[in-house]
Design an enzyme around this catalytic site. Sequence first.
Site, PDB file in Angstrom:
ATOM      1  N   GLY A   1      -1.739   0.533  23.111  1.00 32.10           N
ATOM      2  CA  GLY A   1      -2.638   1.188  22.768  1.00 32.10           C
ATOM      3  C   GLY A   1      -2.155   2.820  22.816  1.00 32.10           C
TER       4      GLY A   1
ATOM      5  N   GLY B   1      -1.401  -3.821  20.696  1.00 29.90           N
ATOM      6  CA  GLY B   1      -0.219  -3.220  21.413  1.00 29.90           C
ATOM      7  C   GLY B   1      -0.782  -2.697  22.772  1.00 29.90           C
TER       8      GLY B   1
ATOM      9  N   SER C   1     -14.138   1.557  12.882  1.00 30.27           N
ATOM     10  CA  SER C   1     -15.178   0.408  12.456  1.00 30.27           C
ATOM     11  C   SER C   1     -14.839  -0.807  13.316  1.00 30.27           C
ATOM     12  CB  SER C   1     -15.021   0.176  10.989  1.00 30.27           C
ATOM     13  OG  SER C   1     -13.795  -0.043  10.674  1.00 30.27           O
TER      14      SER C   1
ATOM     15  N   TYR D   1       0.883  -1.295  -0.096  1.00 29.51           N
ATOM     16  CA  TYR D   1       0.059  -0.049  -0.043  1.00 29.51           C
ATOM     17  C   TYR D   1       0.932   1.140   0.054  1.00 29.51           C
ATOM     18  CZ  TYR D   1      -3.671   3.354   1.427  1.00 29.51           C
ATOM     19  OH  TYR D   1      -4.559   4.268   1.565  1.00 29.51           O
TER      20      TYR D   1
ATOM     21  N   THR E   1      -0.596   6.512  18.158  1.00 27.00           N
ATOM     22  CA  THR E   1      -1.637   7.790  18.132  1.00 27.00           C
ATOM     23  C   THR E   1      -2.091   7.730  16.582  1.00 27.00           C
ATOM     24  OG1 THR E   1      -0.046   9.599  17.403  1.00 27.00           O
ATOM     25  CG2 THR E   1      -0.532   9.234  19.699  1.00 27.00           C
TER      26      THR E   1
END
Length: 327
Positions: free
Chosen positions: A211, A209, A193, A149, A214
């Site tokens: 969290g 992980g 989502s 990507y 960011t």
Amino acid sequence: MSKQRLKRILITGGAGFLGSHMCERLVGEGHDVICLDNFFTSQKFNVAHLLDRPNFELIRHDVTLPVFLEVDQIYHMACPAAPGHYQFNPIKTIKTSVLGSVNMLGMAKRCGARILLASTSEIYGDPTVHPQPESYWGNVNPIGIRSCYDEGKRVAETLFMDYHRMNKVDIRIVRIFNTYGPRMHPFDGRVVSNFIRQALTGQPITIFGEGEQTRSFCYRDDLVEGIVRMMNCEDNFIGPVNIGNPNEFTIAQLASKVLELTGSKSTIERRPLPPDDPTRRQPDITLARKMLKWEPSTELRVGLEKTIDWFQTIRMEDYRPPTPNFA
Ligand code: NAD
Ligand code: UDP
């Protein structure tokens, strides 16, 4: 480029989350809109409400193959965007970015059309500069699982610049940062989502992980406005320009907000952090403010409320995973 007010506009990936909102907006303005999509990560129902409009046309087509249309503007948005979707068939993903861009740039050159690339903050990879200005060249792993990507979009940007320099094609490049809103695919695996679906169905909220990584989340209406302004900006400003919301949140903070707004009793479940997951991401939007007089206005709380309301209206069983497609 044609100067008439109402234009013939092609939107590749027009049945997707962002593309379908672009179609709605431009059909509403009276333009002749062609939506081209192979429905790899979307379904026809995203644009079904536009099908009886005389200025809307839907074509099932894969951008990796040539197509001949006559248009004034092209929004080139075809590409799977969620990590789970673009990693589903990474070879197809990079073909979509590279061959798709060659085909669409060829069309723009033949028609004298203006063409805008929906590029991405992934251009910056796991950034060592924070927040990220357009002048930053990025820190991208060329051989990892996100590379199909990231590198595909980087090559697409290169192709756009080379068609511009060599063939004078009228281009625009926008780098989109994480955008969310109604009509996201509920099973696309993206964080907004996933968290909303999990909260509404009482499943554990999966934080990858610690969290502490960011993201800066932009509501889709703000994004659509920024993209349309960039397409119609007449100051010879071709970009790249960052379009995103600079308000930065940790993933743990996002989880708390979703739990609070849904009133859900879902628990938190830790999962391993996927490889190459960027640690921090925040757009520097100085250029968009200056050149497009654009900035986002939707607070995360407000955008999340609208998105949650929409998730409550859909039937999850109507959504299928990406089409098996190994072309
Ligand atoms: P999406 O997956 O909902 O939409 C992509 C659309 O492209 C889908 O309708 C899909 O079927 C179509 N498509 C994929 N491959 C195709 C092909 N070979 N031929 C024709 N159609 C094809 O994703 P989205 O979030 O709406 O993203 C739209 C564009 O914006 C993408 O180019 C993406 O890279 C870019 N972008 C989005 C975000 C975001 O946060 N939503 C961030 C950065 C960049
Ligand atoms: N993420 C998470 N739980 C999930 C889905 C994603 O913690 O269920 C994290 C993911 O690891 C990343 C962030 O949320 O750090 C954003 O992920 P997303 O797939 O939405 O987009 P991207 O990584 O491309 O910005």
